[in-house]
Design a protein around this motif. Structure first.
Motif, short mmCIF file in Angstrom:
data_model
loop_
_atom_site.label_atom_id
_atom_site.label_comp_id
_atom_site.label_asym_id
_atom_site.label_seq_id
_atom_site.Cartn_x
_atom_site.Cartn_y
_atom_site.Cartn_z
N ILE A 14 4.98 0.67 -8.42
CA ILE A 14 3.47 0.87 -6.90
C ILE A 14 3.52 2.40 -6.68
O ILE A 14 2.45 3.04 -5.90
CB ILE A 14 4.37 0.26 -5.61
CG1 ILE A 14 5.20 0.47 -5.33
CG2 ILE A 14 4.37 -1.31 -6.54
CD1 ILE A 14 5.91 0.40 -4.24
N LEU A 39 11.07 11.58 0.29
CA LEU A 39 12.51 11.97 2.05
C LEU A 39 12.57 13.26 1.96
O LEU A 39 12.96 14.02 3.11
CB LEU A 39 14.25 11.45 1.49
CG LEU A 39 14.61 10.28 1.13
CD1 LEU A 39 16.00 9.76 1.07
CD2 LEU A 39 13.53 9.59 3.18
N GLY A 74 10.43 3.96 1.85
CA GLY A 74 10.05 2.60 1.90
C GLY A 74 11.16 2.06 0.87
O GLY A 74 12.21 0.84 1.20
N THR A 127 20.06 5.91 4.99
CA THR A 127 20.65 7.60 6.31
C THR A 127 19.53 7.15 7.23
O THR A 127 19.72 7.43 8.48
CB THR A 127 21.08 8.35 5.12
OG1 THR A 127 21.81 8.80 4.65
CG2 THR A 127 20.92 10.13 6.11
N PRO A 128 17.86 7.64 6.80
CA PRO A 128 17.20 7.58 7.53
C PRO A 128 17.04 6.29 8.85
O PRO A 128 16.11 7.07 9.78
CB PRO A 128 15.46 7.58 6.46
CG PRO A 128 16.64 8.15 5.55
CD PRO A 128 17.14 7.61 5.46
N LEU A 170 11.91 -9.48 5.16
CA LEU A 170 11.00 -9.20 3.66
C LEU A 170 11.13 -10.12 2.98
O LEU A 170 11.87 -10.00 2.15
CB LEU A 170 11.06 -7.93 2.87
CG LEU A 170 10.33 -7.24 2.36
CD1 LEU A 170 8.78 -6.46 3.40
CD2 LEU A 170 10.38 -6.48 1.39
N LEU A 175 5.46 -6.37 0.37
CA LEU A 175 5.16 -5.06 0.29
C LEU A 175 5.30 -4.68 1.49
O LEU A 175 4.57 -4.62 2.35
CB LEU A 175 4.12 -4.63 -1.04
CG LEU A 175 4.38 -3.16 -1.29
CD1 LEU A 175 4.82 -3.27 -2.59
CD2 LEU A 175 2.53 -3.17 -1.69
N VAL A 176 6.08 -3.62 1.76
CA VAL A 176 6.34 -2.42 2.77
C VAL A 176 5.30 -1.77 2.87
O VAL A 176 5.19 -0.94 1.45
CB VAL A 176 7.77 -2.44 3.03
CG1 VAL A 176 7.20 -0.34 3.71
CG2 VAL A 176 8.77 -2.74 3.64
N ASP A 202 26.43 12.82 -1.50
CA ASP A 202 26.91 11.62 -0.98
C ASP A 202 26.35 10.92 0.36
O ASP A 202 25.25 11.09 0.93
CB ASP A 202 28.17 12.43 -0.70
CG ASP A 202 29.46 11.53 -0.54
OD1 ASP A 202 28.92 10.34 -0.84
OD2 ASP A 202 30.34 12.02 0.15
C1 LIG Z 1 24.30 10.40 -5.76
C2 LIG Z 1 23.13 8.67 -4.26
C3 LIG Z 1 23.77 9.77 -3.43
C4 LIG Z 1 23.08 8.98 -2.44
N1 LIG Z 1 23.49 9.87 -1.42
C5 LIG Z 1 22.22 8.61 -0.45
C6 LIG Z 1 22.50 9.20 0.95
O1 LIG Z 1 22.97 10.13 1.51
N2 LIG Z 1 21.31 8.27 1.90
C7 LIG Z 1 20.60 7.54 1.75
O2 LIG Z 1 20.22 7.00 2.67
N3 LIG Z 1 20.14 7.46 0.46
C8 LIG Z 1 21.13 7.60 -0.63
N4 LIG Z 1 21.07 7.75 -1.46
C9 LIG Z 1 20.28 6.26 -2.67
C10 LIG Z 1 18.85 7.14 -2.71
O3 LIG Z 1 18.24 7.97 -1.41
C11 LIG Z 1 18.10 5.42 -2.72
O4 LIG Z 1 18.35 4.68 -4.25
C12 LIG Z 1 16.56 5.89 -2.41
O5 LIG Z 1 16.04 5.90 -1.62
C13 LIG Z 1 15.78 4.91 -2.86
O6 LIG Z 1 14.55 4.86 -3.03
P1 LIG Z 1 13.81 4.72 -4.12
O7 LIG Z 1 11.75 5.75 -4.02
O8 LIG Z 1 13.91 5.04 -5.53
O9 LIG Z 1 13.54 3.45 -4.51
P2 LIG Z 1 13.97 2.19 -5.34
O10 LIG Z 1 15.35 1.84 -6.07
O11 LIG Z 1 12.78 2.59 -6.54
O12 LIG Z 1 13.54 1.31 -4.94
C14 LIG Z 1 14.53 0.04 -4.08
C15 LIG Z 1 13.71 -1.46 -3.53
O13 LIG Z 1 13.36 -1.70 -3.38
C16 LIG Z 1 12.16 -2.26 -4.00
N5 LIG Z 1 11.04 -1.34 -2.89
C17 LIG Z 1 10.52 0.46 -3.25
N6 LIG Z 1 9.92 0.46 -2.63
C18 LIG Z 1 9.29 -0.85 -2.33
C19 LIG Z 1 8.10 -1.50 -0.98
N7 LIG Z 1 7.34 0.14 -0.42
N8 LIG Z 1 8.14 -2.48 -0.52
C20 LIG Z 1 8.68 -3.21 -0.82
N9 LIG Z 1 9.53 -3.02 -1.39
C21 LIG Z 1 10.34 -1.80 -2.28
C22 LIG Z 1 12.07 -1.94 -5.19
O14 LIG Z 1 11.84 -2.77 -5.96
C23 LIG Z 1 13.75 -2.17 -5.34
O15 LIG Z 1 14.36 -3.12 -5.05
C24 LIG Z 1 21.88 8.36 -3.18
C25 LIG Z 1 21.87 8.27 -3.80
C26 LIG Z 1 22.58 8.62 -5.09
C27 LIG Z 1 22.33 8.43 -6.66
#
Ligand SMILES: Cc1cc2nc3c(=O)[nH]c(=O)nc-3n(C[C@H](O)[C@H](O)[C@H](O)COP(=O)(O)OP(=O)(O)OC[C@H]3O[C@@H](n4cnc5c(N)ncnc54)[C@H](O)[C@@H]3O)c2cc1C
Ligand code: SF4
Length: 298
Positions: A14, A39, A74, A127-128, A170, A175-176, A202
């Motif tokens: 997306i 972020l 999202g 976290t957010p 959801l 979709l968000v 972390d």
């Molecule tokens: C080493 C490490 C440390 C981390 N530390 C933190 C931390 O301290 N705090 C924290 O908050 N996170 C942390 N994370 C997690 C990271 O922030 C999340 O994996 C990331 O925010 C996911 O966002 P993305 O856009 O990659 O989503 P994706 O991984 O692509 O999606 C996550 C899920 O949401 C669904 N999705 C995505 N967007 C939408 C939408 N708009 N509508 C509907 N469904 C949707 C996808 O299908 C999937 O199921 C960490 C990750 C790692 C690897």
């Protein structure tokens, strides 16, 4: 997916949906944040830093710089819990449709200290989300048939007592599209603080967002205090809020609020250490919010 726990038949990118991009300041003082906002963009946005400081601070402290550059808001709200039993193919726990929560008799050092008695003791991983709940955020969603709805973040996450198999309301075809931040009183101030085992890369062991509406006399008119990494959802510390409202903010009232917030905690065998950490972070978040007070329109 890497661990073979889920194998979706189809993945949809997306990232090209321009309608889901960007941070928009509304005429009424609120914000609309596209679901694809990263972020890193949240952390660096000057108006958010000034007028919704807790959110910019939470985004800046999440994960690592590389991840913040890719992670969308999202996707962050919808990430699956970090519980190591959930992520282990060898453990068919309650959240995966099994009979047992392995955290109860196992290693639960990172698990919940509130709302942890209903068959599952995950902590919410976003976290957010801690800051967003304190800022009264709402989630904009759209269904496959085009129907739109707006869900208050209070209602968006699902406690295990309601359904231990899902984390949000959801729908499968939903979709968000954006997160809305409503307008706030002019004298609102906010802060987010956390403690992690590592300074970067972390998730927090404990996190607190405080959003306070202050009177000119130093008395708190309204308070929202939210705990992260404390419960299966971002957790309103309503006892702390009640203790702060009508009080002059000082060391004594901040400590009283922290004590009130922690009184109902039910730590598990291995996570009682979180209680004093939360107590210190609540006091710190309240002081940091008040110290940041600026007279900019909210
Ligand atoms: C080493 C490490 C440390 C981390 N530390 C933190 C931390 O301290 N705090 C924290 O908050 N996170 C942390 N994370 C997690 C990271 O922030 C999340 O994996 C990331 O925010 C996911 O966002 P993305 O856009 O990659 O989503 P994706 O991984 O692509 O999606 C996550 C899920 O949401 C669904 N999705 C995505 N967007 C939408 C939408 N708009 N509508 C509907 N469904 C949707 C996808 O299908 C999937 O199921 C960490 C990750 C790692 C690897
Ligand atoms: S805390 Fe929840 S996700 Fe973890 S083992 Fe227990 S039921 Fe499964």
């Amino acid at each position: 997916m890497k661990d073979g726990l889920v194998s979706p038949r189809r993945l949809i990118d997306i990232g090209c949906l321009s309608e889901l991009q960007g941070i928009h300041e509304e005429a009424d003082g609120g914000f609309t944040i596209g679901a694809l906002t990263t972020l890193a963009q949240l952390a660096a946005h000057p108006a958010l830093q000034r007028r919704r400081a807790a959110l910019a601070q939470a985004a800046a402290l999440a994960a690592s710089p590389q991840i913040r550059n890719r992670a969308t808001l999202g996707g962050n709200l919808l990430q699956r819990p970090r519980c190591w039993y959930l992520r282990s193919a060898a453990h068919h726990c309650v959240r995966k449709g099994g009979e047992h929560c392995f955290a109860y008799g196992g290693d639960n050092r990172y698990h919940a200290i509130f709302a942890n008695q209903d068959g599952c003791a995950i902590v919410h991983p976003s976290t957010p989300a801690t800051a967003l709940l304190a800022l009264q955020a709402q989630v904009e969603c759209v269904r496959g048939n085009g129907d739109r709805r707006v869900v208050a973040l209070d209602e968006f996450f699902v406690l295990p007592s309601r359904d231990p198999h899902r984390e949000t309301v959801l729908g499968a075809d939903e979709l968000v599209t954006a997160i809305r931040l409503p307008t706030l009183a002019r004298s609102t101030c906010s802060a987010y603080v956390q403690l992690s085992e590592k300074a970067s890369f972390d998730w927090p062991l404990a996190a607190v967002a405080a959003v306070l509406v202050m009177g000119d006399d130093g008395v708190c008119r309204q308070a929202r205090v939210v705990l992260g990494a404390a419960a299966p959802v971002a957790w309103r510390a309503s006892q702390a809020e009640a203790a702060l409202e009508g009080s002059r903010i000082n060391e004594e009232s901040a400590k009283a609020a922290a004590d009130a917030a922690l009184a109902p905690a039910t730590p598990l065998s291995g996570n009682g250490y979180k209680v004093p950490i939360f107590r210190a972070l609540i006091v710190r978040a309240i002081h940091q919010a008040v110290a940041s007070r600026v007279r900019a329109p909210a």
